[in-house]
Design an enzyme around this catalytic site. Structure first.
Site, short mmCIF file in Angstrom:
data_model
loop_
_atom_site.label_atom_id
_atom_site.label_comp_id
_atom_site.label_asym_id
_atom_site.label_seq_id
_atom_site.Cartn_x
_atom_site.Cartn_y
_atom_site.Cartn_z
N GLU A 99 0.83 -1.22 0.00
CA GLU A 99 0.00 0.00 0.00
C GLU A 99 0.86 1.26 0.00
OE1 GLU A 99 -3.17 0.12 -0.55
OE2 GLU A 99 -3.32 -2.06 -0.57
N HIS A 105 1.65 2.20 -3.50
CA HIS A 105 0.57 2.98 -4.13
C HIS A 105 0.59 4.42 -3.63
CE1 HIS A 105 -1.40 -0.42 -5.94
NE2 HIS A 105 -1.72 -1.00 -4.80
ZN LIG Z 1 -2.69 -2.80 -4.46
#
Ligand SMILES: [Zn+2]
Length: 356
Positions: free
Chosen positions: A59, A62
């Site tokens: 995450e 991202h």
């Molecule tokens: Zn992802």
């Protein structure tokens, strides 16, 4: 997000843990204990903590890419079915969405490679006879788990990373609503297949399938809303039949008006000029504290934002959801023209969609 609490920060991004995650730890330790006693419970809990650390790194991938593009990242929330980076907005530029989406799986593959090297350096075998959370070689397990995590997320099914990549690619040749609809349909077909597979082979898969299905649907609604609002102005959705109140009225009188009408937020007007805003929160709080004799003047909000009839509805919607505003007065110069709130925007969106 409700039921979540912050456990720390990584690269200035708050990491939050959803309360249900603790339930997962609890169940895993019970299963582990039944499987292999205390050592099974400890191994299970350790596995989960490591897996979720890898999910956080995925995450973070991202999030850092989003921040690089100037998109605000609110936080990362860890839930039993995985992690979510909660971003301010989805980038309008498809290339940015593709890059942000691809980075997560790349981080997972990178981690898999690191665990592969660690296993080899220790002279151990990467092959696992049945991947288990409760025993075996933790590092080899983490290699497989990160490989699966990266691969699974690249399946072109919305709302997984691969679905976003698909939407991004489609968006380069068609408008984003149509692209989203296609990516959502692919995601839902996949979710249905996964659900039936899950029922027969693995209940966990069936549960994930339900989340994928619902997530895909939610995303389509969001993009549809954004596309309707993108073309609209405040005046197209505002409430024009607005009941105004005077600062010298009592809260009791206002409560009376609330009881007999649909309006719950009131612009306060004195000598034809807007001087304050009385929101439903202020009214309910007055009701709660038994301050019916208090004057509107004492309870009203003096500091509030206003908008104009020609302002883009999408900007107002963003502002209202971000700053949790319940209502915004719409002005033309110093004259009140109406009010806009989320209910009105929702109503406008629905009617607009019905109409075509
Ligand atoms: Zn992802």
């Amino acid at each position: 997000m409700k039921w979540s609490f912050q456990i720390g920060k990584l690269f200035t991004i708050p990491i939050r843990l959803h309360a249900t995650f603790l339930l997962l730890l609890f169940f895993i330790s019970i299963f582990g204990f039944r499987h292999a006693g205390i050592s099974g419970a400890v191994f299970g809990m350790t596995s989960i903590v490591f897996i979720f650390f890898c999910v956080v790194l995925h995450e973070i991938g991202h999030s850092l890419m989003a921040i690089h593009y100037g998109i605000e990242v609110k936080d990362i929330v860890l839930m039993p079915i995985g992690g979510v980076s909660r971003m301010e907005e989805i980038p309008e530029d498809p290339r940015k969405e593709i890059t942000i989406s691809v980075v997560g799986p790349l981080v997972s593959f990178g981690l898999a490679f690191v665990f592969f090297l660690l296993t080899k350096m220790r002279g151990q075998s990467i092959a696992v006879g049945g991947l288990s959370l409760f025993n075996g070689n933790l590092i080899a397990n983490l290699f497989w788990i990160n490989l699966i995590l990266g691969g699974f997320n690249l399946i072109p099914a919305f709302p997984m990373d691969g679905g976003r990549v698909l939407r991004g690619i489609l968006s380069t040749t068609m408008d984003s609503l149509k692209a989203t609809k296609i990516a959502v349909s692919v995601g839902q077909v996949f979710a249905i297949l996964l659900f039936f597979f899950g029922i027969f082979f693995n209940w966990w898969m069936a549960l994930i399938a339900i989340f994928i299905y619902l997530g895909a649907e939610g995303e389509e609604r969001m993009v549809a809303l954004r596309s309707t609002l993108g073309k609209s102005r405040v005046k197209m959705a505002m409430l024009t039949d607005v009941h105004t109140i005077s600062p010298d009225q009592t809260m009791g009188e206002v409560l009376e008006t609330v009881c007999h009408g649909l309006q719950q937020d009131f612009p306060v007007v004195e000598k034809g000029e807007l001087v304050g805003l009385l929101t439903k929160e202020a009214i309910f709080s007055a009701l709660h504290k038994h301050e019916k004799s208090a004057l509107v003047r004492e309870m009203m909000q003096r500091d509030f934002i206003t908008t104009t009839e020609d302002a883009p509805l999408s900007d107002i919607f963003k502002k209202m959801t971000k700053e949790k505003l319940s209502v915004i007065p719409v002005m033309r110069g110093k004259k009140l023209q109406g009010m806009i709130n989320l209910e009105q925007i929702g109503k406008y969106h629905l009617i607009c969609q019905e109409g075509g």
